[in-house]
Design a protein around this motif. Structure first.
Motif, PDB file in Angstrom:
ATOM      1  N   ILE A  57       0.832  -1.207   0.000  1.00  0.00           N
ATOM      2  CA  ILE A  57       0.000   0.000   0.000  1.00  0.00           C
ATOM      3  C   ILE A  57       0.864   1.254   0.000  1.00  0.00           C
ATOM      4  O   ILE A  57       0.611   2.199  -0.752  1.00  0.00           O
ATOM      5  N   MET A  58       1.897   1.275   0.842  1.00  0.00           N
ATOM      6  CA  MET A  58       2.784   2.453   0.874  1.00  0.00           C
ATOM      7  C   MET A  58       3.530   2.616  -0.442  1.00  0.00           C
ATOM      8  O   MET A  58       3.754   3.742  -0.897  1.00  0.00           O
ATOM      9  N   ALA A  59       3.915   1.516  -1.082  1.00  0.00           N
ATOM     10  CA  ALA A  59       4.559   1.605  -2.392  1.00  0.00           C
ATOM     11  C   ALA A  59       3.601   2.221  -3.406  1.00  0.00           C
ATOM     12  O   ALA A  59       4.013   3.034  -4.245  1.00  0.00           O
ATOM     13  N   GLY A  60       2.329   1.881  -3.318  1.00  0.00           N
ATOM     14  CA  GLY A  60       1.337   2.473  -4.210  1.00  0.00           C
ATOM     15  C   GLY A  60       1.192   3.970  -3.990  1.00  0.00           C
ATOM     16  O   GLY A  60       1.136   4.751  -4.944  1.00  0.00           O
ATOM     17  N   TYR A  61       1.131   4.396  -2.726  1.00  0.00           N
ATOM     18  CA  TYR A  61       1.016   5.828  -2.438  1.00  0.00           C
ATOM     19  C   TYR A  61       2.269   6.594  -2.873  1.00  0.00           C
ATOM     20  O   TYR A  61       2.182   7.706  -3.410  1.00  0.00           O
TER      21      TYR A  61
END
Length: 82
Positions: A57-61
């Motif tokens: 999720i953090m990689a996506g953001y």
């Protein structure tokens, strides 16, 4: 009031390039996959819920921010030629 017709072939270029839109699409896909994996495991203290999903999720953001900030210098019109 008079209606102003807009021509479909406006002289204004798109705000982002195709590369930016592809990166945003991949980032949204990463975010959805991360939340889906967290939901499918259905365990609060599971390995995927605690470690894998938050990283995805953090990689996506981060990818969304990168895609918005990325600017292609080659596509920039030359201001001196006007």
């Amino acid at each position: 009031m008079a209606k102003v017709k807009r021509n479909a072939t406006d002289d204004q270029p798109m705000f982002f390039s195709a590369y930016n839109y592809k990166m945003i699409g991949i980032a949204i896909l990463l975010i959805v996959v991360g939340f889906t994996a967290m939901y499918l495991e259905n365990e609060v203290n599971g390995f995927i819920s605690l470690f894998v999903s938050p990283i995805v999720i953090m990689a996506g953001y981060i990818l969304v921010v990168f895609a918005i900030m990325k600017h292609d210098r080659e596509e920039e019109p030359n201001a001196a030629s006007n």
